[in-house]
Scaffold this motif. Sequence first.
Motif, mmCIF file in Angstrom:
data_model
loop_
_atom_site.group_PDB
_atom_site.id
_atom_site.type_symbol
_atom_site.label_atom_id
_atom_site.label_comp_id
_atom_site.label_asym_id
_atom_site.label_seq_id
_atom_site.Cartn_x
_atom_site.Cartn_y
_atom_site.Cartn_z
ATOM 1 N N ALA A 13 1.253 -0.902 0.061
ATOM 2 C CA ALA A 13 -0.052 -0.254 0.000
ATOM 3 C C ALA A 13 0.516 1.280 -0.257
ATOM 4 C CB ALA A 13 -1.085 0.134 1.415
ATOM 5 N N ALA A 14 2.138 0.874 1.088
ATOM 6 C CA ALA A 14 2.731 2.885 1.006
ATOM 7 C C ALA A 14 3.291 3.422 -0.206
ATOM 8 C CB ALA A 14 3.456 2.160 1.869
ATOM 9 N N ASP A 33 9.137 -5.275 -5.563
ATOM 10 C CA ASP A 33 9.291 -7.036 -4.896
ATOM 11 C C ASP A 33 9.041 -7.898 -5.339
ATOM 12 O OD1 ASP A 33 6.165 -6.153 -2.967
ATOM 13 O OD2 ASP A 33 7.133 -7.361 -3.221
ATOM 14 N N GLY A 46 -9.188 -7.287 5.195
ATOM 15 C CA GLY A 46 -10.514 -6.530 5.285
ATOM 16 C C GLY A 46 -11.467 -7.898 5.149
ATOM 17 N N ASN A 51 -10.522 -2.994 4.655
ATOM 18 C CA ASN A 51 -10.956 -1.794 5.153
ATOM 19 C C ASN A 51 -10.173 -0.417 4.817
ATOM 20 O OD1 ASN A 51 -11.484 -1.950 8.489
ATOM 21 N ND2 ASN A 51 -12.308 0.385 7.117
ATOM 22 N N THR A 169 8.982 -9.222 5.165
ATOM 23 C CA THR A 169 10.971 -10.103 6.221
ATOM 24 C C THR A 169 10.584 -9.232 7.010
ATOM 25 O OG1 THR A 169 11.221 -8.567 4.224
ATOM 26 C CG2 THR A 169 10.513 -10.894 3.434
ATOM 27 N N GLU A 364 4.714 0.569 6.933
ATOM 28 C CA GLU A 364 4.517 -0.396 8.580
ATOM 29 C C GLU A 364 5.996 -0.027 9.250
ATOM 30 O OE1 GLU A 364 1.714 -3.725 8.325
ATOM 31 O OE2 GLU A 364 3.265 -4.606 9.032
ATOM 32 N N PHE A 377 -3.936 1.072 7.033
ATOM 33 C CA PHE A 377 -3.989 1.554 5.286
ATOM 34 C C PHE A 377 -3.831 3.069 5.573
ATOM 35 C CE2 PHE A 377 -5.615 -3.181 3.904
ATOM 36 C CZ PHE A 377 -4.534 -2.923 3.547
HETATM 37 P P1 FDA Z 1 2.879 -4.346 3.242
HETATM 38 O O1 FDA Z 1 3.260 -5.264 3.849
HETATM 39 O O2 FDA Z 1 0.994 -4.067 2.413
HETATM 40 O O3 FDA Z 1 3.859 -4.046 1.759
HETATM 41 C C1 FDA Z 1 5.628 -4.739 1.533
HETATM 42 C C2 FDA Z 1 5.845 -5.149 0.589
HETATM 43 O O4 FDA Z 1 6.667 -5.499 0.725
HETATM 44 C C3 FDA Z 1 4.917 -6.521 0.047
HETATM 45 O O5 FDA Z 1 4.253 -6.502 -1.097
HETATM 46 C C4 FDA Z 1 6.316 -6.701 0.809
HETATM 47 O O6 FDA Z 1 6.388 -8.494 -0.524
HETATM 48 C C5 FDA Z 1 7.850 -6.478 0.240
HETATM 49 N N1 FDA Z 1 8.718 -6.893 0.595
HETATM 50 C C6 FDA Z 1 8.766 -7.547 1.929
HETATM 51 N N2 FDA Z 1 9.931 -7.498 1.745
HETATM 52 C C7 FDA Z 1 10.458 -8.150 0.575
HETATM 53 C C8 FDA Z 1 11.910 -8.264 0.540
HETATM 54 N N3 FDA Z 1 12.981 -8.407 0.878
HETATM 55 N N4 FDA Z 1 12.791 -7.873 -1.114
HETATM 56 C C9 FDA Z 1 11.518 -7.374 -1.680
HETATM 57 N N5 FDA Z 1 10.305 -7.390 -1.436
HETATM 58 C C10 FDA Z 1 10.022 -6.717 -0.361
HETATM 59 N N6 FDA Z 1 -5.240 -2.445 7.438
HETATM 60 C C11 FDA Z 1 -6.402 -2.040 7.366
HETATM 61 O O7 FDA Z 1 -6.369 -0.663 7.079
HETATM 62 N N7 FDA Z 1 -7.456 -2.222 6.980
HETATM 63 C C12 FDA Z 1 -7.249 -3.376 6.657
HETATM 64 O O8 FDA Z 1 -8.522 -4.212 6.583
HETATM 65 C C13 FDA Z 1 -6.210 -5.138 6.478
HETATM 66 N N8 FDA Z 1 -7.101 -6.262 7.167
HETATM 67 C C14 FDA Z 1 -5.229 -7.123 6.614
HETATM 68 C C15 FDA Z 1 -5.620 -7.760 7.143
HETATM 69 C C16 FDA Z 1 -4.386 -9.288 7.143
HETATM 70 C C17 FDA Z 1 -4.889 -10.351 7.111
HETATM 71 C C18 FDA Z 1 -3.232 -8.547 7.246
HETATM 72 C C19 FDA Z 1 -2.080 -8.803 7.240
HETATM 73 C C20 FDA Z 1 -3.550 -7.225 7.380
HETATM 74 C C21 FDA Z 1 -4.623 -6.786 7.301
HETATM 75 N N9 FDA Z 1 -3.782 -4.573 7.655
HETATM 76 C C22 FDA Z 1 -5.173 -4.425 7.268
HETATM 77 C C23 FDA Z 1 -3.158 -4.118 8.261
HETATM 78 C C24 FDA Z 1 -1.557 -3.867 6.807
HETATM 79 O O9 FDA Z 1 -2.162 -4.457 5.635
HETATM 80 C C25 FDA Z 1 -1.380 -3.537 6.830
HETATM 81 O O10 FDA Z 1 -0.703 -1.789 8.061
HETATM 82 C C26 FDA Z 1 -0.351 -2.140 4.974
HETATM 83 O O11 FDA Z 1 -0.771 -3.748 4.592
HETATM 84 C C27 FDA Z 1 1.123 -2.192 5.462
HETATM 85 O O12 FDA Z 1 1.443 -1.070 4.182
HETATM 86 P P2 FDA Z 1 2.820 -1.090 3.577
HETATM 87 O O13 FDA Z 1 2.680 -0.741 1.761
HETATM 88 O O14 FDA Z 1 3.643 -0.639 4.966
HETATM 89 O O15 FDA Z 1 3.445 -3.156 3.709
#
Ligand code: FDA
Length: 391
Positions: A13-14, A33, A46, A51, A169, A364, A377
């Motif tokens: 997302a970010a 990614d 969600g 959500n 990771t 995150e 999000f």
């Molecule tokens: P995010 O984790 O989304 O993205 C990180 C990316 O980096 C991933 O695509 C990953 O593959 C990549 N990556 C990681 N390590 C890497 C590496 N070494 N090399 C290359 N790529 C790498 N929040 C909310 O507000 N509403 C909701 O409905 C939900 N629901 C929800 C359900 C479930 C099951 C989970 C686990 C989490 C939620 N959340 C949520 C939380 C929300 O998903 C979370 O806070 C955001 O996705 C964070 O966004 P980021 O882009 O920071 O990280």
Amino acid sequence: MMQVDVAILGAGAAGMMAAIEAGRRGRRVLLIDHAKAAGEKIRISGGGRCNFTNLHIRPECFLSQNPRFALSALKRFTQWDFIARVDAAGIKWHEKTLGQLFCNGSSREILSMLLRELAEFGVTIWLETEIGSIRRRNGFQIETSRGIVSAASVIVATGGKSIPKMGATGFGYRVAESFGLPLVETRPGLVPLTLAEQVLEPLKPLSGTSVEGRASLGPVGFDEAILFTHRGISGPAILQISSYWREGDTLNLDLARGVDVAQGLREARQDAGRVQLRTALARFVPEKLARHLETVSTLTGNLADQNNARLDKLAALVHGYPITPVGSEGYRTAEVTLGGVSTDALDARTMQAKDVPGLFFVGEVVDVTGWLGGYNFQWAWSSGWAAGQVA
Ligand code: FDA
């Protein structure tokens, strides 16, 4: 060697929001990614309906060593700004509860909206690409499985440790460390809590039972559902309080929120004094829970045998059931990761590392964690947006 203005690590997302914004400014952007698809957490979020934000974004809904840090980005790109984009994309949504906005259809609509905007602004996306070391050399040089990338700016958006099965990771933390940035200790957040075997044993018959309650720890409390599971306790109220809980803390559970159980029991004693305590209690809580509470209270006899003090004691147990978890289900099921890159090291307006010009951290991976309900999000959108304005 691939040369770009902005390399963004992590297409969640970010990262996607940062890429859209930098691309909108005419920057050459590469989004990298290691996963097969971008935005996997958006897709599953969600319960498949994402959500995507919350109407009531406010400081107390975010945990961080510096709770005010998030405000700048959250004020510059607000929930209303994101809702406007969702509306412009024709995505229909609804408020489920407590200001939580969900898609009427599918979370894939949010994902498609972001992917369309990435394409519109000419962002290059490299999926299934491993990222190695990052060095400062004429900007930054990033080693990847597709070769070296040279970038003027790097935005780290690799998220936290939650759900390793989905590609999470600790990569972003290692990048921060390699540039000398401080970290705040990480731990699973928004996670079910587990109980010691001897505490769990008498609660086992309750597995699957849910009540509208309140879980609190000192002054912090959440009025939502509490669920007993075969490993401990879960449900929204527990997920929320789990972000505040530390080993050794005892939670206080109100198992019949908003109901005056003491008064109810007194009235029941007048009307039907011969009924068993558990039968009387079952008017306020599920039958299995009533049975458990009767046992824990050590009261014997029927309602008529109890004086007011004893009924009050039973009611106090219903409204203030103490429980001391031993741990959590960990990153395997945690929705988020608490802690991360210390906000001390970042500029709140831009998310840029104060001592490493051109290096940004968003989403995150940063020590900012929202409550359950769309707050995480919104933090991802707002922090990604902020970095995308300057990177
Ligand atoms: P995010 O984790 O989304 O993205 C990180 C990316 O980096 C991933 O695509 C990953 O593959 C990549 N990556 C990681 N390590 C890497 C590496 N070494 N090399 C290359 N790529 C790498 N929040 C909310 O507000 N509403 C909701 O409905 C939900 N629901 C929800 C359900 C479930 C099951 C989970 C686990 C989490 C939620 N959340 C949520 C939380 C929300 O998903 C979370 O806070 C955001 O996705 C964070 O966004 P980021 O882009 O920071 O990280």
